[in-house]
Design a protein around this motif. Structure first.
Motif, short mmCIF file in Angstrom:
data_model
loop_
_atom_site.label_atom_id
_atom_site.label_comp_id
_atom_site.label_asym_id
_atom_site.label_seq_id
_atom_site.Cartn_x
_atom_site.Cartn_y
_atom_site.Cartn_z
N TRP A 183 -35.58 35.28 78.79
CA TRP A 183 -36.09 36.34 77.94
C TRP A 183 -37.41 35.87 77.36
O TRP A 183 -37.79 34.71 77.48
CB TRP A 183 -35.09 36.71 76.84
N PHE A 184 -38.15 36.80 76.76
CA PHE A 184 -39.44 36.46 76.16
C PHE A 184 -39.32 36.40 74.65
O PHE A 184 -38.63 37.21 74.03
CB PHE A 184 -40.50 37.50 76.53
N ARG A 185 -40.01 35.42 74.06
CA ARG A 185 -40.11 35.29 72.61
C ARG A 185 -41.52 34.84 72.29
O ARG A 185 -41.96 33.81 72.80
CB ARG A 185 -39.10 34.29 72.07
N HIS A 186 -42.20 35.60 71.49
CA HIS A 186 -43.60 35.32 71.14
C HIS A 186 -44.45 35.17 72.40
O HIS A 186 -45.32 34.31 72.46
CB HIS A 186 -43.72 34.07 70.26
N GLU A 217 -26.82 51.53 63.88
CA GLU A 217 -27.96 51.48 62.98
C GLU A 217 -28.80 50.23 63.16
O GLU A 217 -29.89 50.11 62.66
CB GLU A 217 -27.48 51.56 61.51
N LYS A 218 -28.24 49.22 63.88
CA LYS A 218 -28.95 47.96 64.06
C LYS A 218 -30.19 48.17 64.92
O LYS A 218 -30.21 49.01 65.80
CB LYS A 218 -28.06 46.94 64.76
N LYS A 219 -31.20 47.39 64.67
CA LYS A 219 -32.41 47.41 65.49
C LYS A 219 -32.38 46.19 66.42
O LYS A 219 -32.09 45.08 65.99
CB LYS A 219 -33.66 47.33 64.60
N PRO A 220 -32.67 46.41 67.71
CA PRO A 220 -32.69 45.26 68.63
C PRO A 220 -33.82 44.30 68.32
O PRO A 220 -34.85 44.69 67.80
CB PRO A 220 -32.89 45.91 70.00
N ILE A 221 -33.59 43.04 68.62
CA ILE A 221 -34.62 42.02 68.45
C ILE A 221 -35.41 41.97 69.74
O ILE A 221 -34.87 41.71 70.80
CB ILE A 221 -33.98 40.65 68.15
N ARG A 222 -36.68 42.24 69.66
CA ARG A 222 -37.55 42.22 70.84
C ARG A 222 -38.52 41.08 70.69
O ARG A 222 -39.24 41.00 69.72
CB ARG A 222 -38.36 43.52 70.93
N GLY A 223 -38.60 40.18 71.59
CA GLY A 223 -39.56 39.10 71.70
C GLY A 223 -40.44 38.80 70.51
O GLY A 223 -41.42 38.12 70.68
N GLU A 224 -40.17 39.30 69.36
CA GLU A 224 -40.90 39.09 68.10
C GLU A 224 -42.33 38.71 68.30
O GLU A 224 -42.76 37.67 68.54
CB GLU A 224 -40.16 38.12 67.22
N PRO A 278 -31.92 39.53 71.74
CA PRO A 278 -32.83 40.16 72.70
C PRO A 278 -32.15 40.45 74.03
O PRO A 278 -31.14 39.82 74.37
CB PRO A 278 -33.92 39.11 72.87
N GLU A 279 -32.70 41.40 74.78
CA GLU A 279 -32.18 41.61 76.12
C GLU A 279 -32.65 40.45 76.98
O GLU A 279 -33.74 39.93 76.81
CB GLU A 279 -32.61 42.96 76.69
#
Length: 92
Positions: A59-62, A85-92, A42-43
């Motif tokens: 950072w934020f997660r959940h 092609e990778k997708k960033p992980i965003r705070g799921e 995540p950023e």
């Protein structure tokens, strides 16, 4: 005697170089910068930088704020997902 002088000179030069490299790395990343792990993730925002150059990142997660101290050499200001092609992980 001669080998001791050579070893001492090497250690002094090595120490100066490592101090310079450390300053260069930490000066590139500063408090408030948005960073990523070089391996992705995540950023994060740099909250604090200690005297050893370790960055406390937030950072934020959940929906909850996360905090962790990360060595500056593991961080980058460039998004590792840019033009991939990778997708960033965003705070799921």
């Amino acid at each position: 005697m001669h080998s001791t002088l050579i070893a001492t000179t090497f250690v002094k030069k090595y120490t100066i170089i490592m101090e310079f490299i450390g300053k260069e790395c930490t000066s590139a990343i500063k408090k408030g910068d948005v960073v990523w792990l070089k391996s992705g993730g995540p950023e994060m925002t740099v909250h604090l930088i200690d005297e050893d150059g370790n960055c406390t990142c937030l950072w934020f997660r959940h929906g909850e704020i996360q905090r962790y101290s990360i060595e500056h050499s593991s961080l980058t200001k460039k998004n590792p997902f840019y033009l991939t092609e990778k997708k960033p992980i965003r705070g799921e």
